[in-house]
Design a protein around this motif. Sequence first.
Motif, PDB file in Angstrom:
ATOM      1  N   LEU A 379      17.035   9.041  16.833  1.00  0.00           N
ATOM      2  CA  LEU A 379      17.328  10.305  17.498  1.00  0.00           C
ATOM      3  C   LEU A 379      17.935  10.074  18.882  1.00  0.00           C
ATOM      4  O   LEU A 379      18.815  10.825  19.321  1.00  0.00           O
ATOM      5  CB  LEU A 379      16.061  11.157  17.609  1.00  0.00           C
ATOM      6  N   TYR A 380      17.479   9.032  19.574  1.00  0.00           N
ATOM      7  CA  TYR A 380      18.067   8.697  20.880  1.00  0.00           C
ATOM      8  C   TYR A 380      19.540   8.358  20.718  1.00  0.00           C
ATOM      9  O   TYR A 380      20.403   8.843  21.461  1.00  0.00           O
ATOM     10  CB  TYR A 380      17.308   7.535  21.504  1.00  0.00           C
ATOM     11  N   HIS A 381      19.859   7.511  19.755  1.00  0.00           N
ATOM     12  CA  HIS A 381      21.247   7.132  19.521  1.00  0.00           C
ATOM     13  C   HIS A 381      22.089   8.337  19.105  1.00  0.00           C
ATOM     14  O   HIS A 381      23.237   8.487  19.551  1.00  0.00           O
ATOM     15  CB  HIS A 381      21.315   6.039  18.444  1.00  0.00           C
ATOM     16  N   ALA A 382      21.525   9.193  18.249  1.00  0.00           N
ATOM     17  CA  ALA A 382      22.275  10.354  17.776  1.00  0.00           C
ATOM     18  C   ALA A 382      22.585  11.308  18.929  1.00  0.00           C
ATOM     19  O   ALA A 382      23.711  11.797  19.070  1.00  0.00           O
ATOM     20  CB  ALA A 382      21.493  11.077  16.681  1.00  0.00           C
ATOM     21  N   GLY A 383      21.588  11.593  19.773  1.00  0.00           N
ATOM     22  CA  GLY A 383      21.821  12.491  20.895  1.00  0.00           C
ATOM     23  C   GLY A 383      22.790  11.915  21.914  1.00  0.00           C
ATOM     24  O   GLY A 383      23.633  12.623  22.459  1.00  0.00           O
ATOM     25  N   ALA A 384      22.676  10.599  22.168  1.00  0.00           N
ATOM     26  CA  ALA A 384      23.574   9.954  23.130  1.00  0.00           C
ATOM     27  C   ALA A 384      25.009   9.966  22.626  1.00  0.00           C
ATOM     28  O   ALA A 384      25.947  10.292  23.370  1.00  0.00           O
ATOM     29  CB  ALA A 384      23.108   8.521  23.392  1.00  0.00           C
ATOM     30  N   LEU A 385      25.201   9.618  21.352  1.00  0.00           N
ATOM     31  CA  LEU A 385      26.554   9.598  20.797  1.00  0.00           C
ATOM     32  C   LEU A 385      27.144  11.008  20.762  1.00  0.00           C
ATOM     33  O   LEU A 385      28.331  11.212  21.067  1.00  0.00           O
ATOM     34  CB  LEU A 385      26.530   8.993  19.397  1.00  0.00           C
TER      35      LEU A 385
END
Length: 452
Positions: A379-385
């Motif tokens: 979820l961190y990667h998805a939100g950052a991207l």
Amino acid sequence: MEVRAIPLWTRMAVDSAQSGRSPALTPAAGLRTGLAVLDLGMIGTDSSRRAVPSAGATYPYECYILTRDDAGATGLYQIDPGRRLCQLLSRGPQVDEALCRAALAVPEDGAVIVLATRPWLSMRKYGDRGYLYTQLDTAHLHLNLVLAADSLGASVVLRRRPPGFEPLVTEYGECAEVHSALAVTAVPAGSGPDAEPSCWAVSDARATREPSLRRQPHWLERLCWESLVTDSEGTAAGPPGGAGSLPSAVRRRGRAPLVPRSAFHSRRSATGFAPGTVPVRDIHGTVDRALSVFHDLLPGEGTPPHATLVIRQEQHDQGELVGSAGPDVRWVPELPNESVAEAFMAQRHLADTSAVLLLHAPTASLIDEAGGSQLWTVLYHAGALAQLVCLEAARRDLAVTGVGGFDSERWQRLADLPADHDVVYAVAMGLDTPDAPKLDRLAVAYAQNERS
């Protein structure tokens, strides 16, 4: 009538949050640095429109700044961005101890910015799925602050889920989880913090804060928190805070900023899309650039969630568009509007989207019994991207919005995704229609297709 031995009127009555006026403070250089980063990366152009998107405009997080004053003492400041209030909560060795446990140091004339999530703020509107939105929204903000500091000319050391800050955060707001921290160096002269931070009111709240008993969370928030994570005996336990990452440094070294400052002011979430054709090269270029910056910011992180770009227009020059670091591309020009609306849980204002970036991951990585670290990372990667896509789209005048309410199985079929993958986030792009209402702000559970 009484509820849990407390008179109902006492529970409903509202009084002043403070017993007196907090003494005003003159912010030192480090605090001015932190507020300058928040002005650009968190608040945006004005207090009515934040610099980052949030599902249902809930903004389910809190922000703190740790920095030194002119006497060299380290203080903890709580930030209220909507009111542009900055309050000193504590000062002394306990703040330095927290920094030591987190393996972070306050740079000279710089600051450490700490983000903490409050899932209740989103879950009270979206139910269990609000926890997913909490993580995505906070990742949006975390990445935006990194880029804002870089744009202002500062160097950044970033940490995700750093240990050590929990005692500071939970003392002033239980039912919260430390999400990330950024150590930001002094912003060069002429970039913002030399003068007093615009519109910020800075005060010392230590003498006027309510007693600790009055700071306890509402019982509904406590119940919500207990529903997220429990220990073996069924009592409440916060999500793990010790899963720290090694410090990652974002250093300028004289290079141009990763994102120009103008993108932070022009970024906005589209409320809907109009029929029409968008240059496919702009769509693909936006996503490709976002992936490139993602890998530049987080080298060695492995891959972000799998990215599949669904393009609804006719295929042109496919061979020239697909780059080595780009997403998988699905050309689906015959995809009807009705199917798109159904896949977005009847959100008809999204029916005319020209393209959808689907961020998906293996289901096994989302159902994680070992502390939730895999789910958190996805979820961190998805939100950052997704935040990078939003900023890059703003540079190209491409309308974009993040979508958390969708039918994962339907999108899996429409985009021919792997059978063992689930979609965790979607980013819709197309032609803007500014007059469309933002429906998830009007209906309690619109994005989940639930109307009770």
